[in-house]
Design an enzyme around this catalytic site. Structure first.
Site, PDB file in Angstrom:
ATOM      1  N   ASP A 465     -45.917 -66.374  75.489  1.00 63.30           N
ATOM      2  CA  ASP A 465     -46.053 -65.498  74.341  1.00 63.30           C
ATOM      3  C   ASP A 465     -46.412 -64.097  74.851  1.00 63.30           C
ATOM      4  OD1 ASP A 465     -46.443 -64.799  71.532  1.00 63.30           O
ATOM      5  OD2 ASP A 465     -48.565 -64.705  72.056  1.00 63.30           O
ATOM      6  N   ASP A 659     -51.978 -68.068  72.882  1.00 59.56           N
ATOM      7  CA  ASP A 659     -53.404 -67.865  72.617  1.00 59.56           C
ATOM      8  C   ASP A 659     -53.764 -67.820  71.148  1.00 59.56           C
ATOM      9  OD1 ASP A 659     -52.324 -65.378  71.929  1.00 59.56           O
ATOM     10  OD2 ASP A 659     -54.156 -64.329  72.527  1.00 59.56           O
ATOM     11  N   ASP A 663     -49.023 -69.645  67.809  1.00 53.59           N
ATOM     12  CA  ASP A 663     -48.419 -70.330  68.950  1.00 53.59           C
ATOM     13  C   ASP A 663     -48.521 -71.852  68.833  1.00 53.59           C
ATOM     14  OD1 ASP A 663     -47.848 -67.884  70.276  1.00 53.59           O
ATOM     15  OD2 ASP A 663     -49.926 -67.784  70.963  1.00 53.59           O
TER      16      ASP A 663
END
Length: 777
Positions: A465, A659, A663
């Site tokens: 990400d 995080d 996600d």
């Protein structure tokens, strides 16, 4: 007897919990292993689910294994005696599981379970005080007692050998010394054998005791005593190895805070136990004291040593609005902070609980060797009996008594039993897994069990990400635009009040900006996180529901379409609060260590992909800074999941690193889920297979290398243990070898396997050259 309101069948209560929670899909109760597992959707609030399950299972109406296995159901309620609820809610079914367990699950299509995420926790709830005190880990006294017993055994064996030489083989004094050796060397193995026999199970301890007793029965006291001495000594060394491993873990959490200074509304202080702290209380932490709970700083400034949680020794500055974590050290300033979580929900408690679960969670290869070890034991007993008959009836050897120059069939059978015992094989994997967990925890990498260690080393692609992973995630508000103009502070107050309830990096930056402008946070009702899109809720003083999120959330609004695109690299967040509307512009920076790290990963044959919801121009700018070629931009959460599933279907195992709550779906779909940072969302901490507690992407490389090293050591251990067994078994079948030599070979391979595993405790990163590692002995 009918149930009262307080004595409803526990299975019935669990069924009602599953029915009432849309994200909870199934609950598996394993009475034999004393564990609970539950399946949930990626967006589930796993902490609340766990609490609810624990509250039911903590009642006196617990489940227990039943002596009756009629129809395969082996669980019954202690209160009502039922092994099945009288009536399940519609849409639920009860399934018998392997061993002594049952599973309650929602009826679904065949493909749905593939997307479930499973979590496991012990049957008995750990109390907060016990959770915060790791004294229940293996004590030094265990291996010391075992080593002392082995020493007495060795002394008795040596004394018996000397007396035997002086007074003859069957002298009373020699036999008395050997008896002392037998009792000392066989005591701890006998305790283990007794526990297993109660479960109708045999293992290598039974084989060793059987051989020692057999040797004594045919007059070979010396060989039997030597066997018990070497076996008990290797067992003590194994206990020492496990103690060393657990000591590494215990050292991370020693001296956890037991009391806290609570500031009363009147300004006076009162010292109370940590387990009595509740959210909303204000605690005062002076220099040199540990923060007693997770809290938000209200006044004062200081720095915290968070190495006990993250492994990072560099102090972290703390000021008004920052979060402090339980168990971390306040370095120089007095700080007042408001508690946000109870003791058993704190970051320290979660980390300890995750490590406890990791130690009890077995890797796939270990599960195989556990099953193989039991079956192998029975196979060896059968082979030994067959060879005894062959040596006696076919080859004509004496069945029990030795002849001049010829050992009996029974003696040869005992040798075969020793050399074929799978002691080293059974220890080859768990010793490596425990050492790997300890090494990772010491460096701020938390593996959630043996499966995570094994699987991470098998990945072929890393999906990252962008925000908070490749970038710092510490966004800064650089502009506020409103319609109508001139209402920037009003828009910021509304947005900050809403963002205060989210842990996403964008929300944290907006809330921080609000504090910096000294804006009071307004009460919020009905807060809701729109996964991957934004947040919504009702803010006091505004009749309409307020929404805050990315542009695509408001794509039907004409005024949003007319907004000019922000500059490349700038993140925008649109705010709609009735007639008040506008956007907040934020800027993020790329992590300095990301570029060389990605090159290191790619040099090792890993494909690295950036997954982001940002527009292509912004994503391309970051990718150019990082030297990253594979970029997927403009993705919604479901698009990220689809990409990961596509890779998995092509046989390419993916590790997803993220995080935030957005996600979570991608983490659930990945072969290995890697949570980025202790400061990330609770959803990440709960769902990730691997947690990088330092907020440092560099630690992913360390975790990957540690996983590969652990897999190599596991293979080495298997080769050593199986190789020694093969050589000794062939020797025992083909010709005579002394029992003492067989014992030395068997126990020697066991010690080598354990020592080889302990090398993982010294697995370190080379200083000054991130990403390259060495193993020190």
């Amino acid at each position: 007897m009918p149930n009262t309101n307080n004595d409803i069948c526990v299975l019935q209560r669990l069924a009602e919990v599953i029915r009432d929670n849309h994200a909870l899909q199934a609950v598996w109760l394993d009475a034999q292993e004393r564990k609970i597992s539950f399946a949930h959707q990626p967006d589930a609030d796993t902490e609340s689910i766990r609490k609810k399950l624990e509250s039911i299972l903590a009642m006196k109406t617990l489940l227990k294994p039943s002596d009756c296995s009629k129809d395969g159901w082996r669980l019954s309620c202690q209160t009502c005696g039922n092994s099945k609820p009288d009536k399940l809610p519609p849409g639920l079914r009860l399934v018998s599981m392997p061993g002594s367990g049952v599973m309650l699950e929602k009826e679904s299509c065949q493909t749905a379970p593939r997307f479930w995420k499973w979590q496991q926790f012990p049957w008995v709830k750990v109390q907060p005080r016990r959770l915060l005190d790791p004294a229940h880990l293996r004590e030094a006294a265990e291996w010391k007692k075992a080593m002392a017993a082995a020493g007495v055994c060795g002394l008795g064996a040596a004394t018996g050998f000397i007396l035997e030489s002086l007074h003859g083989e069957h002298s009373a004094a020699a036999i008395a010394a050997y008896l002392i050796a037998y009792i000392a060397g066989g005591w701890f193995p006998a305790v283990d054998v007794w526990e297993l026999l109660r479960k109708r199970t045999l293992d290598v301890h039974f084989l060793m005791l059987f051989v020692a007793a057999g040797a004594a029965a045919v007059g070979h006291w010396w060989e039997g005593a030597t066997l018990l001495f070497l076996f008990s000594s290797s067992g003590a060394l194994e206990d020492l190895a496990l103690f060393r491993t657990e000591r590494e873990i215990k050292s991370l959490f020693k001296d956890a805070p037991k009391e806290a200074n609570v500031v009363e509304p009147s300004g006076t202080e009162k010292r109370i136990p940590v387990e009595q702290l509740q959210p909303g209380m204000v605690i005062r932490t002076r220099p040199g004291e540990q923060f007693a709970a997770d809290a938000e700083v209200l006044s004062g400034a200081s720095a915290a040593n968070e190495s006990s949680l993250t492994g990072e020794s560099v102090p972290v500055d703390k000021q008004c609005g920052d979060t402090v974590f339980s168990g971390t050290m306040n370095l120089w300033g007095a700080v007042d902070s408001r508690i946000t979580k109870t003791a058993d929900e704190s970051s320290l408690a979660k980390i300890i609980r995750l490590i406890q679960e990791a130690q009890s969670s077995k890797a796939p290869s270990q599960q195989f060797t556990d099953k193989f070890g039991t079956r192998y034991t029975y196979a060896i007993l059968t082979l030994t009996l067959v060879m005894f008959l062959v040596w006696w009836l076919v080859l004509g050897l004496s069945p029990f008594l030795d002849r001049p120059g010829e050992k009996s069939a029974f003696y040869r059978s005992m040798i075969l039993l020793v050399v074929a015992s799978p002691c080293a094989l059974v220890l080859s994997i768990p010793s490596s897994i425990l050492a790997g967990i300890a090494a990772g925890a010491r460096r701020g990498v938390l593996f959630r069990g043996g499966a995570a260690i094994e699987k991470l080393g098998e990945i072929k692609r890393v999906a990252l990400d962008k925000t908070g992973t490749l970038t710092t995630g510490e966004l800064e508000v650089i502009g506020i635009e409103t319609l109508p103009p001139g209402r920037a502070n009003e828009l910021l107050q509304v947005a900050a009040s809403l963002s205060h309830h989210s842990s996403h990096p964008v929300s944290r930056a907006i809330a921080l900006k609000g504090r910096g402008e000294n804006l009071a946070f307004l009460p919020v009702e009905g807060f809701h996180s729109l996964t991957g899109m934004g947040v919504s809720g009702r803010v006091q003083g505004h009749a309409e529901e307020i929404q805050l999120g990315r542009r695509s959330l408001f794509e039907k609004l004409a005024w949003v379409k007319e907004l000019p695109e922000p500059d490349i690299g700038v993140t925008e967040t649109v705010v709609v609060a009735g007639e008040l509307r506008g956007r907040i512009l934020l800027l993020d920076t790329v992590r300095e260590a990301s570029a060389p790290l990605l090159r290191k990963l790619q040099s090792e044959g890993l494909r690295v992909t950036m997954l982001t919801g940002d527009r292509p121009e912004a994503a391309a700018k970051v990718a150019k800074q990082l030297g990253l070629e594979d970029v997927r931009s403009g993705l919604k959460p479901e698009d990220k999941v689809a990409f990961i599933q596509k890779c998995e279907m092509a046989g390419e195992h993916v590790a997803m690193v993220g995080d935030g709550v957005n996600d979570a779906p991608s983490l659930a779909a990945a072969y290995v889920a890697v949570g980025m940072g202790l400061r990330g969302s609770d959803a990440v901490l709960e769902q990730a297979d691997v947690v990088l507690m330092q907020d440092r992407l560099e630690n992913f490389k360390y975790a990957y290398e540690l996983s590969r090293k652990a897999n190599r050591i596991i293979k080495q251990n298997l080769a050593i243990s199986l190789g020694v067994i093969a050589v000794l078994v062939v020797s025992a079948l083909g010709s005579y070898i002394p029992l003492t030599l067989g014992v030395i070979g068997h126990e020697g391979s066991t010690v080598i396997v354990v020592l080889n595993s302990l090398r993982l405790l010294f697995f370190e990163e080379k200083k000054g050259n991130p990403g390259e590692f060495r193993s020190q002995n």
